[in-house]
Design a protein around this motif. Structure first.
Motif, mmCIF file in Angstrom:
data_model
loop_
_atom_site.group_PDB
_atom_site.id
_atom_site.type_symbol
_atom_site.label_atom_id
_atom_site.label_comp_id
_atom_site.label_asym_id
_atom_site.label_seq_id
_atom_site.Cartn_x
_atom_site.Cartn_y
_atom_site.Cartn_z
ATOM 1 N N SER A 5 58.815 41.090 51.335
ATOM 2 C CA SER A 5 58.684 42.208 50.405
ATOM 3 C C SER A 5 59.157 41.794 49.029
ATOM 4 C CB SER A 5 59.513 43.396 50.885
ATOM 5 O OG SER A 5 58.991 43.898 52.082
ATOM 6 N N GLY A 6 58.499 42.346 48.029
ATOM 7 C CA GLY A 6 58.899 42.123 46.649
ATOM 8 C C GLY A 6 57.952 41.219 45.911
ATOM 9 N N CYS A 7 57.371 41.772 44.835
ATOM 10 C CA CYS A 7 56.489 40.978 43.992
ATOM 11 C C CYS A 7 56.365 41.638 42.627
ATOM 12 C CB CYS A 7 55.111 40.834 44.626
ATOM 13 S SG CYS A 7 53.997 39.805 43.632
ATOM 14 N N ARG A 8 56.616 40.863 41.601
ATOM 15 C CA ARG A 8 56.455 41.346 40.228
ATOM 16 C C ARG A 8 55.109 40.941 39.630
ATOM 17 N NH1 ARG A 8 61.633 39.515 40.671
ATOM 18 N NH2 ARG A 8 63.225 41.113 40.406
ATOM 19 N N ARG A 9 54.356 40.123 40.311
ATOM 20 C CA ARG A 9 53.111 39.576 39.767
ATOM 21 C C ARG A 9 51.989 40.612 39.739
ATOM 22 N NH1 ARG A 9 53.356 34.802 38.399
ATOM 23 N NH2 ARG A 9 51.130 34.445 38.495
ATOM 24 N N HIS A 10 51.916 41.459 40.770
ATOM 25 C CA HIS A 10 50.914 42.525 40.843
ATOM 26 C C HIS A 10 49.503 42.005 40.557
ATOM 27 C CE1 HIS A 10 54.191 45.804 40.096
ATOM 28 N NE2 HIS A 10 54.537 44.921 40.995
ATOM 29 N N CYS A 11 49.110 41.003 41.277
ATOM 30 C CA CYS A 11 47.795 40.384 41.093
ATOM 31 C C CYS A 11 46.676 41.412 41.286
ATOM 32 C CB CYS A 11 47.603 39.236 42.082
ATOM 33 S SG CYS A 11 48.774 37.881 41.848
ATOM 34 N N LYS A 12 45.671 41.297 40.474
ATOM 35 C CA LYS A 12 44.549 42.234 40.467
ATOM 36 C C LYS A 12 43.899 42.378 41.841
ATOM 37 C CE LYS A 12 39.925 42.691 38.579
ATOM 38 N NZ LYS A 12 38.876 41.959 37.918
ATOM 39 N N ASP A 13 43.680 41.286 42.535
ATOM 40 C CA ASP A 13 42.984 41.318 43.812
ATOM 41 C C ASP A 13 43.917 41.300 45.025
ATOM 42 O OD1 ASP A 13 40.507 41.297 42.494
ATOM 43 O OD2 ASP A 13 40.543 39.113 42.340
ATOM 44 N N CYS A 14 45.152 41.719 44.843
ATOM 45 C CA CYS A 14 46.125 41.701 45.946
ATOM 46 C C CYS A 14 45.656 42.608 47.084
ATOM 47 C CB CYS A 14 47.487 42.158 45.446
ATOM 48 S SG CYS A 14 48.747 42.145 46.748
ATOM 49 N N PHE A 15 45.668 42.078 48.296
ATOM 50 C CA PHE A 15 45.249 42.851 49.459
ATOM 51 C C PHE A 15 46.413 43.600 50.095
ATOM 52 C CE2 PHE A 15 46.889 39.032 51.323
ATOM 53 C CZ PHE A 15 47.404 39.423 52.548
#
Length: 124
Positions: A5-15
């Motif tokens: 858990s945890g991500c600051r990137r917030h990629c556009k195509d994140c599933f």
């Protein structure tokens, strides 16, 4: 497989955007580690996948290092795949010692890139 858990990137195509929250999911415990080791202790299980969230967030690196070292101690011939929103080049230029030890354990980092979807390194 394990999702951190945890991500600051917030990629556009994140599933898996629900894992962007650092408080999402269950706490990782010794019982969790033992469950992973037991599940992997079968001949037909060829490896381990680490996904997220983002395994390389600073908050995740110590736990990820412990998990991957433990897996490699028990199963040195099984592969480790790690999915990341970072590009491989970015990961290589991070100077964090823990990150470096994680990179050494991973056989197949699957990283965000416009041209290359994954990079395979033979470490066995």
């Amino acid at each position: 497989s394990l999702f951190v858990s945890g991500c600051r990137r917030h990629c556009k195509d994140c599933f898996n955007s629900e894992t962007w929250d650092f408080c999402y999911g269950n706490e990782f415990t010794d019982d969790t580690m033992n469950e992973i080791i037991t599940a992997m202790d079968k001949e037909y299980i060829k490896g381990f996948s680490l996904l997220g969230g983002e395994p390389f967030e600073k908050e995740n690196r110590v736990a990820v290092q412990y998990i991957l070292k433990t897996i490699k101690e028990h199963f040195p011939n099984k592969t480790v795949w790690c999915y990341s929103g970072f590009t491989f080049d970015t990961l290589c230029f991070l100077t964090d010692a823990i990150k470096s030890s994680i990179i050494e354990i991973i056989n197949v980092p699957v990283v965000k890139s416009l041209k290359i979807r994954f990079r395979y390194t033979e470490k066995l």
